[in-house]
Design a protein around this motif. Structure first.
Motif, mmCIF file in Angstrom:
data_model
loop_
_atom_site.group_PDB
_atom_site.id
_atom_site.type_symbol
_atom_site.label_atom_id
_atom_site.label_comp_id
_atom_site.label_asym_id
_atom_site.label_seq_id
_atom_site.Cartn_x
_atom_site.Cartn_y
_atom_site.Cartn_z
ATOM 1 N N ILE A 172 38.187 118.936 -52.653
ATOM 2 C CA ILE A 172 37.976 117.676 -53.380
ATOM 3 C C ILE A 172 38.713 117.644 -54.816
ATOM 4 O O ILE A 172 39.249 116.385 -55.121
ATOM 5 C CB ILE A 172 36.352 117.437 -53.590
ATOM 6 N N LYS A 173 39.036 118.555 -55.478
ATOM 7 C CA LYS A 173 39.531 118.410 -56.667
ATOM 8 C C LYS A 173 41.055 118.350 -56.486
ATOM 9 O O LYS A 173 41.576 117.563 -57.231
ATOM 10 C CB LYS A 173 39.443 120.135 -57.343
ATOM 11 N N SER A 174 41.771 118.883 -55.572
ATOM 12 C CA SER A 174 42.838 118.885 -55.191
ATOM 13 C C SER A 174 43.187 117.103 -54.905
ATOM 14 O O SER A 174 44.146 116.482 -55.267
ATOM 15 C CB SER A 174 43.794 119.654 -54.155
ATOM 16 N N MET A 175 42.291 116.762 -53.880
ATOM 17 C CA MET A 175 42.321 115.360 -53.365
ATOM 18 C C MET A 175 42.236 114.398 -54.606
ATOM 19 O O MET A 175 42.815 113.337 -54.681
ATOM 20 C CB MET A 175 41.462 115.215 -52.402
ATOM 21 N N SER A 176 41.159 114.743 -55.432
ATOM 22 C CA SER A 176 40.980 113.899 -56.486
ATOM 23 C C SER A 176 42.257 113.777 -57.424
ATOM 24 O O SER A 176 42.714 112.669 -57.933
ATOM 25 C CB SER A 176 39.954 114.455 -57.147
ATOM 26 N N HIS A 177 42.843 114.757 -57.588
ATOM 27 C CA HIS A 177 44.122 114.714 -58.278
ATOM 28 C C HIS A 177 45.236 113.824 -57.748
ATOM 29 O O HIS A 177 46.059 113.157 -58.165
ATOM 30 C CB HIS A 177 44.853 116.244 -58.586
ATOM 31 N N GLU A 178 45.208 114.211 -56.253
ATOM 32 C CA GLU A 178 46.380 113.540 -55.396
ATOM 33 C C GLU A 178 46.109 112.002 -55.370
ATOM 34 O O GLU A 178 46.915 111.214 -55.328
ATOM 35 C CB GLU A 178 46.275 114.103 -53.958
ATOM 36 N N ILE A 179 44.883 111.539 -55.547
ATOM 37 C CA ILE A 179 44.585 109.967 -55.329
ATOM 38 C C ILE A 179 44.473 109.465 -56.824
ATOM 39 O O ILE A 179 44.954 108.396 -57.009
ATOM 40 C CB ILE A 179 43.042 110.164 -54.905
ATOM 41 N N ARG A 180 44.046 110.216 -57.922
ATOM 42 C CA ARG A 180 44.086 109.790 -59.282
ATOM 43 C C ARG A 180 45.392 109.400 -59.529
ATOM 44 O O ARG A 180 45.738 108.330 -60.451
ATOM 45 C CB ARG A 180 43.611 110.746 -60.247
ATOM 46 N N THR A 181 46.452 110.294 -59.431
ATOM 47 C CA THR A 181 47.820 109.886 -59.717
ATOM 48 C C THR A 181 48.377 108.580 -59.455
ATOM 49 O O THR A 181 48.797 107.647 -60.429
ATOM 50 C CB THR A 181 48.903 111.031 -59.497
ATOM 51 N N PRO A 182 48.431 108.193 -58.036
ATOM 52 C CA PRO A 182 48.824 106.776 -57.701
ATOM 53 C C PRO A 182 48.002 105.913 -57.989
ATOM 54 O O PRO A 182 48.348 104.745 -58.310
ATOM 55 C CB PRO A 182 48.904 107.122 -56.117
ATOM 56 N N MET A 183 46.657 106.194 -57.924
ATOM 57 C CA MET A 183 45.912 105.188 -58.526
ATOM 58 C C MET A 183 46.035 104.692 -59.994
ATOM 59 O O MET A 183 45.665 103.368 -60.422
ATOM 60 C CB MET A 183 44.382 105.797 -58.549
ATOM 61 N N ASN A 184 46.363 105.682 -60.903
ATOM 62 C CA ASN A 184 46.527 105.203 -62.197
ATOM 63 C C ASN A 184 47.874 104.472 -62.352
ATOM 64 O O ASN A 184 47.764 103.283 -63.208
ATOM 65 C CB ASN A 184 46.877 106.453 -63.080
ATOM 66 N N ALA A 185 48.803 104.546 -61.418
ATOM 67 C CA ALA A 185 49.984 103.657 -61.442
ATOM 68 C C ALA A 185 49.595 102.247 -61.051
ATOM 69 O O ALA A 185 49.925 101.369 -61.628
ATOM 70 C CB ALA A 185 51.105 104.387 -60.361
ATOM 71 N N ILE A 186 48.722 102.199 -59.765
ATOM 72 C CA ILE A 186 48.203 100.854 -59.490
ATOM 73 C C ILE A 186 47.571 100.222 -60.395
ATOM 74 O O ILE A 186 47.853 99.114 -60.826
ATOM 75 C CB ILE A 186 47.239 101.144 -58.232
ATOM 76 N N ILE A 187 46.592 100.812 -61.207
ATOM 77 C CA ILE A 187 45.922 100.216 -62.321
ATOM 78 C C ILE A 187 46.620 99.733 -63.259
ATOM 79 O O ILE A 187 46.685 98.662 -63.819
ATOM 80 C CB ILE A 187 44.712 101.123 -62.617
ATOM 81 N N GLY A 188 47.584 100.509 -63.667
ATOM 82 C CA GLY A 188 48.778 100.062 -64.651
ATOM 83 C C GLY A 188 49.466 98.862 -64.497
ATOM 84 O O GLY A 188 49.613 98.159 -65.390
ATOM 85 N N PHE A 189 50.051 98.936 -63.271
ATOM 86 C CA PHE A 189 50.689 97.742 -62.852
ATOM 87 C C PHE A 189 49.863 96.621 -62.530
ATOM 88 O O PHE A 189 50.303 95.355 -62.934
ATOM 89 C CB PHE A 189 51.665 98.047 -61.710
ATOM 90 N N SER A 190 48.606 96.769 -62.232
ATOM 91 C CA SER A 190 47.831 95.741 -62.077
ATOM 92 C C SER A 190 47.578 95.019 -63.672
ATOM 93 O O SER A 190 47.465 93.718 -63.734
ATOM 94 C CB SER A 190 46.374 95.928 -61.379
ATOM 95 N N GLN A 191 47.238 95.715 -64.374
ATOM 96 C CA GLN A 191 46.936 95.417 -65.682
ATOM 97 C C GLN A 191 48.179 94.773 -66.359
ATOM 98 O O GLN A 191 48.074 93.735 -67.101
ATOM 99 C CB GLN A 191 46.638 96.364 -66.771
ATOM 100 N N LEU A 192 49.511 95.088 -66.040
ATOM 101 C CA LEU A 192 50.746 94.498 -66.548
ATOM 102 C C LEU A 192 50.881 93.195 -65.798
ATOM 103 O O LEU A 192 51.080 92.027 -66.519
ATOM 104 C CB LEU A 192 51.847 95.172 -66.087
ATOM 105 N N LEU A 193 50.184 92.904 -64.734
ATOM 106 C CA LEU A 193 50.240 91.725 -63.766
ATOM 107 C C LEU A 193 49.298 90.499 -64.536
ATOM 108 O O LEU A 193 49.396 89.377 -64.483
ATOM 109 C CB LEU A 193 50.080 91.882 -62.280
ATOM 110 N N SER A 194 48.070 91.178 -64.903
ATOM 111 C CA SER A 194 47.038 90.519 -65.479
ATOM 112 C C SER A 194 47.404 89.974 -67.127
ATOM 113 O O SER A 194 46.662 89.239 -67.575
ATOM 114 C CB SER A 194 45.916 91.028 -65.380
#
Length: 195
Positions: A154-176
């Motif tokens: 879970i810790k590894s998966m959390s890290h693997e999910i968090r990294t791309p999720m942060n990118a998505i959130i960042g680009f979504s913020q830029l779009l908004s």
């Protein structure tokens, strides 16, 4: 009065579970007990002696219980050396798969009383419980390892999910961001990154 005491003694002896015997210790020249002659016993002991063709007062413990004899003499000699008034131990008879709680009481340097109580069911239950406890401990250890593996996954998966999720959130913020902050071309590029 002496007859009454003898009668009480006999009633007590006969009511004891399994084996009771009174013995006379014989010593070797080196001062160690070399034999125990059975001088009295309950019905089971007297019957066993009779079945062997022996007589009370003349039959050796070795003849009656050959498989337990050497251990018994070793324990008796150790107890006498330590000047113990009695000893207690569990004797296993592997040839018949039985266990006895044995109590040996020393009257003096020459006589002793031996009482053996069948403890087979209790000992087997105890051994079974020890076996189940070991199995339970192994199962608990296995579960703990599985839990640790799950947590690490879970810790590894959390890290693997968090990294791309942060990118998505960042680009979504830029779009908004309000109009004029990003060009149409940049917004299109950010949308492509998110896809």
């Amino acid at each position: 009065r002496k007859d009454m005491n003898n009668l009480r003694y006999q009633v007590l002896v006969e009511s004891l579970p399994k084996v009771y015997l009174k013995g006379r210790m014989e010593y070797s020249k080196d001062g160690a007990v070399s034999d125990v002659i059975i001088t009295d016993g309950n019905y089971q002991v007297r019957k066993a002696i009779g079945d062997l063709g022996g007589q009370v007062g003349k039959t050796s413990f070795k003849r009656l219980y050959p498989n337990a004899y050497d251990k018994l003499l070793g324990r008796i000699n150790a107890a006498i050396k330590k000047k113990l008034p009695y000893i207690k131990f569990v004797q296993q008879l592997p040839e018949v798969d039985m266990y006895y709680d044995v109590i040996i009481l020393f009257d003096d340097l020459y006589s002793l009383h031996i009482c053996c109580i069948d403890s087979t069911s209790e000992k087997k239950a105890h051994l079974e419980m020890e076996k189940k406890n070991k199995e339970l401990k192994a199962a608990i250890d296995k579960a703990a390892k599985a839990d640790a593996f799950k947590n690490q996954l879970i810790k590894s998966m959390s890290h693997e999910i968090r990294t791309p999720m942060n990118a998505i959130i960042g680009f979504s913020q830029l779009l908004s961001m309000p109009d004029g902050y990003n060009t149409a071309e940049e917004k299109s590029q950010y949308a492509n990154y998110i896809e």
